[in-house]
Enzyme design. Sequence first.
Site, mmCIF file in Angstrom:
data_model
loop_
_atom_site.group_PDB
_atom_site.id
_atom_site.type_symbol
_atom_site.label_atom_id
_atom_site.label_comp_id
_atom_site.label_asym_id
_atom_site.label_seq_id
_atom_site.Cartn_x
_atom_site.Cartn_y
_atom_site.Cartn_z
ATOM 1 N N SER A 122 -9.341 1.906 3.955
ATOM 2 C CA SER A 122 -8.498 2.634 3.032
ATOM 3 C C SER A 122 -7.634 1.737 2.133
ATOM 4 O O SER A 122 -7.043 2.216 1.156
ATOM 5 C CB SER A 122 -7.570 3.588 3.807
ATOM 6 O OG SER A 122 -6.700 2.884 4.671
ATOM 7 N N SER A 172 -9.594 -0.481 7.999
ATOM 8 C CA SER A 172 -9.042 -0.331 6.653
ATOM 9 C C SER A 172 -8.513 -1.612 6.023
ATOM 10 O O SER A 172 -8.206 -1.624 4.833
ATOM 11 C CB SER A 172 -7.929 0.726 6.647
ATOM 12 O OG SER A 172 -8.475 2.000 6.842
ATOM 13 N N LYS A 185 0.840 -1.200 0.000
ATOM 14 C CA LYS A 185 0.000 0.000 0.000
ATOM 15 C C LYS A 185 0.878 1.255 0.000
ATOM 16 O O LYS A 185 1.932 1.287 0.653
ATOM 17 C CB LYS A 185 -0.899 -0.042 1.237
ATOM 18 C CG LYS A 185 -1.977 1.014 1.334
ATOM 19 C CD LYS A 185 -2.824 0.721 2.573
ATOM 20 C CE LYS A 185 -3.842 1.792 2.853
ATOM 21 N NZ LYS A 185 -4.632 1.487 4.076
#
Length: 479
Positions: free
Chosen positions: A157, A181, A82
């Site tokens: 997220s 997330s 990420k």
Amino acid sequence: MDNGEIWRLDAAEQSTLTRAGDLSVVETVQSAIDRMYALNPTLNAIVEDLSVQALDRADFLDAARARGEPTGPLHGVPVTIKVNVDQKGHATTNGVVALKDVIAPDDAPVVTNLLNAGAVVIGRTNTPEFSFRADTDNPLYGRTHNPWGRHISPGGSSGGAGVAVMTGMCALAHGNDIGGSLRFPAAANGAVTVKPGLGRVPAWNPSQKAERGLLAQSMSVQGLITRSAADLNLAMPSLIAHDPRDPFHVPLPWRPENTGTPLKVAFTKNTFGYALHPEVEKALDTARDALIDAGYAVEEVEPPDVFECGRIGYRALMGEVLTLMKGDVEAAGSQTIQQIFATYFQEFPPIEGQDLIQALGQRSQYAREWSLFLEDYPLVLSPFLPQPFFKPDRDTEGAEGVHEVLGCAVYSYAMNYLGLPAACVPARLANLPQGLQPINVQIASRRWREDMAVDAAAAIESRVGRMSDHLWNKLDVPN
């Protein structure tokens, strides 16, 4: 298997074949890259293509194995990272235009641990601005799309991570979770994850200029999104390897002790006044029945108050955010993210000053109540969200939108405030008017016992099957 189909294999299957020499790392990585090239232009899950470096590393790993050097447990497994976590030589953008040139001087511990285990990073995945939405869109990279359809948010997220792993662009996808997330993208895409407990996975970004707030440090954790529970059991022991750069990491083994059987599971459908959708209830019933058939002792009983704990916890986090992040959001954030944060502060009125100090002290009471409860019931099966997953940009639609996206998600962020592990696993594929949509449930567990939650997720998965198999049938032509 045809080389073009290697991406279909789980990480456990890939590592078994590459370590045995029945499959080369180059073949494995190339298959994932080809899948990325085929689907990512439509889905926008991976926002930095590292295929050249990945193939170089694949060559290196194949040569090392040929020389008789030992192979790691994730030898040759394609993974993604990420963009809010440091990977040496790459920008840690956090989805923010102003951070596009913040180049990491070194790898974060989670990246180091994946590489040490033999994984191959093929790309970096999308996240919303400041990684602080349950949806994934930002002015720097644009929107990530859910492969099940444009009517469903990809979650956030770690939205890019969830889409990448479920579509076969990688076998393991790194993500992180401060309020949901990892679990939101898992639920949105029908993936499997476990939010580790406090201190379980070492964390730190070498590029950071200052330490994060105390609640951000204690509520945020690093983890993985996978297509199967077996892949969590394979990969998490590598992820939790000790790194002295995190002084609060707890170096315990993945399975600290043997557990007697049957394990008792507290089962609840309580949604604290939020409407429980019939498809979510069916998913819960399926998960309960699967655990019973697997030998768990499931009892319908209420755990300690999740609603109060979760709301107080998120309001405390908003107090810290108001103090430490608001200026950055106003200076570098888009108008969209600024409006969303303004609505967050309405939904979760920030706790500040002396009240915040008292709330932080009260956190121990909530954690103690849960600790005592989990002595009797080591696992808690509950909804993750009371409704099927929401549509893209729902959190931009004012107070009502944020309330649907985050307000009702108390089972999610309560576990972050408590620092407890929580797995999220699909238990039903719902045929809704908009189309097919996976429905996930949550399994919380005792502190340090992520393995218990993952084993329970595996039992549910054995009944329901992998959602990726259904998804791939509809991905001949991406929508």
